[in-house]
Design an enzyme around this catalytic site. Structure first.
Site, PDB file in Angstrom:
ATOM      1  N   CYS A 132      36.269  39.956  23.165  1.00 41.84           N
ATOM      2  CA  CYS A 132      35.931  41.058  22.267  1.00 41.84           C
ATOM      3  C   CYS A 132      36.388  40.758  20.838  1.00 41.84           C
ATOM      4  CB  CYS A 132      36.522  42.355  22.784  1.00 41.84           C
ATOM      5  SG  CYS A 132      38.243  42.219  23.319  1.00 41.84           S
TER       6      CYS A 132
HETATM    7  N1  LIG Z   1      37.561  45.965  28.259  1.00 45.52           N
HETATM    8  C1  LIG Z   1      37.102  45.226  27.245  1.00 45.52           C
HETATM    9  O1  LIG Z   1      37.045  45.677  26.077  1.00 45.52           O
HETATM   10  C2  LIG Z   1      36.611  43.852  27.477  1.00 45.52           C
HETATM   11  C3  LIG Z   1      36.732  43.238  28.705  1.00 45.52           C
HETATM   12  N2  LIG Z   1      36.334  41.929  28.863  1.00 45.52           N
HETATM   13  C4  LIG Z   1      36.499  41.266  30.149  1.00 45.52           C
HETATM   14  O2  LIG Z   1      35.596  41.827  31.099  1.00 45.52           O
HETATM   15  C5  LIG Z   1      36.194  41.830  32.385  1.00 45.52           C
HETATM   16  C6  LIG Z   1      36.210  43.270  32.888  1.00 45.52           C
HETATM   17  O3  LIG Z   1      37.008  44.040  32.013  1.00 45.52           O
HETATM   18  P1  LIG Z   1      37.202  45.618  32.175  1.00 45.52           P
HETATM   19  O4  LIG Z   1      35.905  46.279  32.469  1.00 45.52           O
HETATM   20  O5  LIG Z   1      37.982  46.049  31.009  1.00 45.52           O
HETATM   21  O6  LIG Z   1      38.137  45.663  33.493  1.00 45.52           O
HETATM   22  P2  LIG Z   1      38.463  46.866  34.461  1.00 45.52           P
HETATM   23  O7  LIG Z   1      39.844  46.657  34.929  1.00 45.52           O
HETATM   24  O8  LIG Z   1      38.114  48.163  33.819  1.00 45.52           O
HETATM   25  O9  LIG Z   1      37.462  46.611  35.703  1.00 45.52           O
HETATM   26  C7  LIG Z   1      37.582  45.545  36.584  1.00 45.52           C
HETATM   27  C8  LIG Z   1      36.566  45.691  37.703  1.00 45.52           C
HETATM   28  O10 LIG Z   1      36.657  44.592  38.598  1.00 45.52           O
HETATM   29  C9  LIG Z   1      36.719  45.091  39.944  1.00 45.52           C
HETATM   30  N3  LIG Z   1      37.359  44.075  40.768  1.00 45.52           N
HETATM   31  C10 LIG Z   1      38.685  43.754  40.849  1.00 45.52           C
HETATM   32  N4  LIG Z   1      38.870  42.732  41.730  1.00 45.52           N
HETATM   33  C11 LIG Z   1      37.630  42.396  42.182  1.00 45.52           C
HETATM   34  C12 LIG Z   1      37.169  41.438  43.133  1.00 45.52           C
HETATM   35  N5  LIG Z   1      38.003  40.608  43.749  1.00 45.52           N
HETATM   36  N6  LIG Z   1      35.849  41.376  43.407  1.00 45.52           N
HETATM   37  C13 LIG Z   1      34.995  42.224  42.789  1.00 45.52           C
HETATM   38  N7  LIG Z   1      35.366  43.163  41.882  1.00 45.52           N
HETATM   39  C14 LIG Z   1      36.675  43.244  41.584  1.00 45.52           C
HETATM   40  C15 LIG Z   1      37.476  46.400  39.767  1.00 45.52           C
HETATM   41  O11 LIG Z   1      37.329  47.288  40.867  1.00 45.52           O
HETATM   42  P3  LIG Z   1      38.385  47.378  42.069  1.00 45.52           P
HETATM   43  O12 LIG Z   1      39.744  47.010  41.526  1.00 45.52           O
HETATM   44  O13 LIG Z   1      38.306  48.779  42.533  1.00 45.52           O
HETATM   45  O14 LIG Z   1      37.915  46.393  43.085  1.00 45.52           O
HETATM   46  C16 LIG Z   1      36.744  46.949  38.546  1.00 45.52           C
HETATM   47  O15 LIG Z   1      35.466  47.400  38.911  1.00 45.52           O
HETATM   48  C17 LIG Z   1      37.593  41.214  32.216  1.00 45.52           C
HETATM   49  O16 LIG Z   1      37.538  39.839  32.469  1.00 45.52           O
HETATM   50  C18 LIG Z   1      37.884  41.444  30.748  1.00 45.52           C
HETATM   51  O17 LIG Z   1      38.813  40.493  30.267  1.00 45.52           O
HETATM   52  C19 LIG Z   1      35.743  41.250  27.860  1.00 45.52           C
HETATM   53  C20 LIG Z   1      35.582  41.811  26.630  1.00 45.52           C
HETATM   54  C21 LIG Z   1      36.025  43.159  26.338  1.00 45.52           C
HETATM   55  C1  LIG Z   2      43.566  46.091  23.888  1.00 44.61           C
HETATM   56  C2  LIG Z   2      43.673  44.907  24.819  1.00 44.61           C
HETATM   57  O1  LIG Z   2      44.594  44.821  25.625  1.00 44.61           O
HETATM   58  N1  LIG Z   2      42.755  43.981  24.703  1.00 44.61           N
HETATM   59  C3  LIG Z   2      42.743  42.782  25.513  1.00 44.61           C
HETATM   60  C4  LIG Z   2      41.577  41.929  25.137  1.00 44.61           C
HETATM   61  C5  LIG Z   2      40.292  42.400  25.692  1.00 44.61           C
HETATM   62  C6  LIG Z   2      39.829  41.630  26.869  1.00 44.61           C
HETATM   63  O2  LIG Z   2      39.362  42.214  27.783  1.00 44.61           O
HETATM   64  O3  LIG Z   2      40.006  40.307  26.896  1.00 44.61           O
HETATM   65  P1  LIG Z   2      38.834  39.252  26.971  1.00 44.61           P
HETATM   66  O4  LIG Z   2      37.923  39.584  25.817  1.00 44.61           O
HETATM   67  O5  LIG Z   2      39.523  37.959  26.819  1.00 44.61           O
HETATM   68  O6  LIG Z   2      38.089  39.318  28.254  1.00 44.61           O
HETATM   69  C7  LIG Z   2      43.965  41.902  25.271  1.00 44.61           C
HETATM   70  O7  LIG Z   2      44.499  41.861  24.202  1.00 44.61           O
HETATM   71  O8  LIG Z   2      44.277  41.157  26.205  1.00 44.61           O
END
Ligand SMILES: NC(=O)C1=CN([C@@H]2O[C@H](COP(=O)(O)OP(=O)(O)OC[C@H]3O[C@@H](n4cnc5c(N)ncnc54)[C@H](OP(=O)(O)O)[C@@H]3O)[C@@H](O)[C@H]2O)C=CC1
Ligand SMILES: CC(=O)N[C@@H](CCC(=O)OP(=O)(O)O)C(=O)O
Length: 334
Positions: free
Chosen positions: A154
């Protein structure tokens, strides 16, 4: 129609993917997956994310057997933690799916990076070499042929969209490293409860000084050193980055404006400001990265804003899918 599986659908990024894929005319949701041991298994996604009520009420299915989910799927979005994506992506690729991974598991092709910054030893160097970095505006040709797309982080998305055209055009004096101060909303840390993310704990604070994993991701893809300092802010979503740079002697405001304009004039998800700089409220809930700047003498300040869950994650993933399959770049996004 592309049969599309969303893994990690109950998370913050996953739920945004569900909204986009559901309204995509060329994609069809085959299943919404969570972990085998998920507490939410069997619940309709709209119970967790009520904005989806009456729009997508599909159940969250525990992924006990990957082959059951990969069979018949053309496209898989992995909105899962880095280690989970690292293990799942090869299995879906093996089954012939095109994989869009939102995690950091395939973003940086290096032997040492994952152990140092992610705490695990990467087991798939051949996939690191093959993965295409999905900074969509800058990687269109490679994306069209990719089978594994590593959607950028992000913070790195906004930072690189702001800096890359200026560095490519050799406008910056890189002997002074660009300084990126970035503030993210709490959804950046995911949906799972943690003390550090709880309402009374979050205020406004820098973290990861000199150690955050997005610094080397930015450097690896930009080809220039930067100082990157993330901050956690007490709001749900959005990232605002203020980037301070030194211009080469003689570079003018007009040159900066023309360079950005040339880079993004045919790129609908980057919006440039002729006057002033963006605010978070201009992009939250929208798939854009907005960019504005000011120049004083040799000093340049660029401001970039995006929704961390959208251009910083789900919208960029769908944008990459649109490019990969030849659909309009903004299909289902705006
Ligand atoms: N949040 C953000 O702003 C951003 C996030 N990302 C990346 O995107 C990814 C998702 O982030 P985010 O949505 O914030 O994470 P969340 O923690 O909100 O969601 C994670 C999801 O993964 C599921 N999950 C966990 N373990 C497993 C498994 N073994 N198999 C299948 N599903 C699984 C969880 O459900 P359950 O635990 O119930 O199984 C949940 O649905 C991460 O890698 C994050 O670094 C990238 C950019 C920005
Ligand atoms: C506010 C906050 O905790 N942000 C996360 C970055 C967001 C994220 O999901 O990491 P990726 O883009 O690498 O998947 C952090 O600093 O680790």
């Amino acid at each position: 129609m592309l049969n599309t599986l969303i893994v990690g659908a109950s998370g913050y990024a996953g739920a945004e993917l569900v909204t986009y894929v559901n309204r995509h005319p060329h994609m069809n949701i085959t299943a919404l997956a969570v972990s085998a041991q998920s507490n939410d298994a069997g619940k309709p996604i709209s119970d967790l994310h009520p904005q989806l009520k009456g729009i997508v009420d599909l159940p969250l299915r525990p992924m006990t057997d990957v082959s059951e989910f990969s069979a018949g799927a053309d496209v898989v979005f992995l909105a899962t933690a880095h280690e989970i994506s690292h293990d799942l992506a090869p299995q879906f690729l093996e089954a012939g799916c095109v994989v869009f991974d939102l995690s950091g598991a395939f973003r940086v092709n290096s032997d040492t990076f994952y152990e140092k910054y992610y705490g695990f030893v990467h087991q798939h160097p051949e996939l690191l070499a093959q993965a295409v970095y999905g900074l969509a505006e800058w990687n269109i040709d490679a994306l069209k042929k990719a089978s594994l797309i590593a959607v950028p982080g992000c913070y790195p998305t906004a930072a690189q969209l702001a800096l890359k055209p200026l560095i490519d055009a050799a406008l910056l004096d890189l002997s002074q490293w660009p300084i990126i101060n970035a503030t993210s909303g709490v959804s950046g840390a995911g949906r799972k409860a943690a003390l550090s993310n709880s309402f009374c704990e979050v205020s406004l604070q820098p973290y990861g000084l000199f150690t955050h994993r997005h610094q080397p991701e930015i450097v690896a893809h930009l080809g220039a050193e930067v100082i990157f300092t993330p901050h956690l802010g007490n709001f749900p979503r959005g990232i605002l980055e203020t980037l301070t740079c030194r211009l080469k002697a003689g570079v003018t405001h007009t040159q900066v404006a023309q360079t950005l304009e040339l880079a993004y004039r045919d790129k609908p998800l980057v919006r440039l400001y002729q006057n002033g700089v963006p605010a978070l409220k201009n992009v939250v809930g929208l798939p854009f990265c907005d960019i504005g700047f000011a120049v004083q003498g040799e000093h340049l300040i660029v401001v970039a804003a995006e929704d961390n869950l959208l251009k910083g994650a789900a919208a960029q993933a769908v944008q990459c899918a649109n490019i990969r399959f030849g659909f309009a770049e903004t299909q289902s996004l705006i």
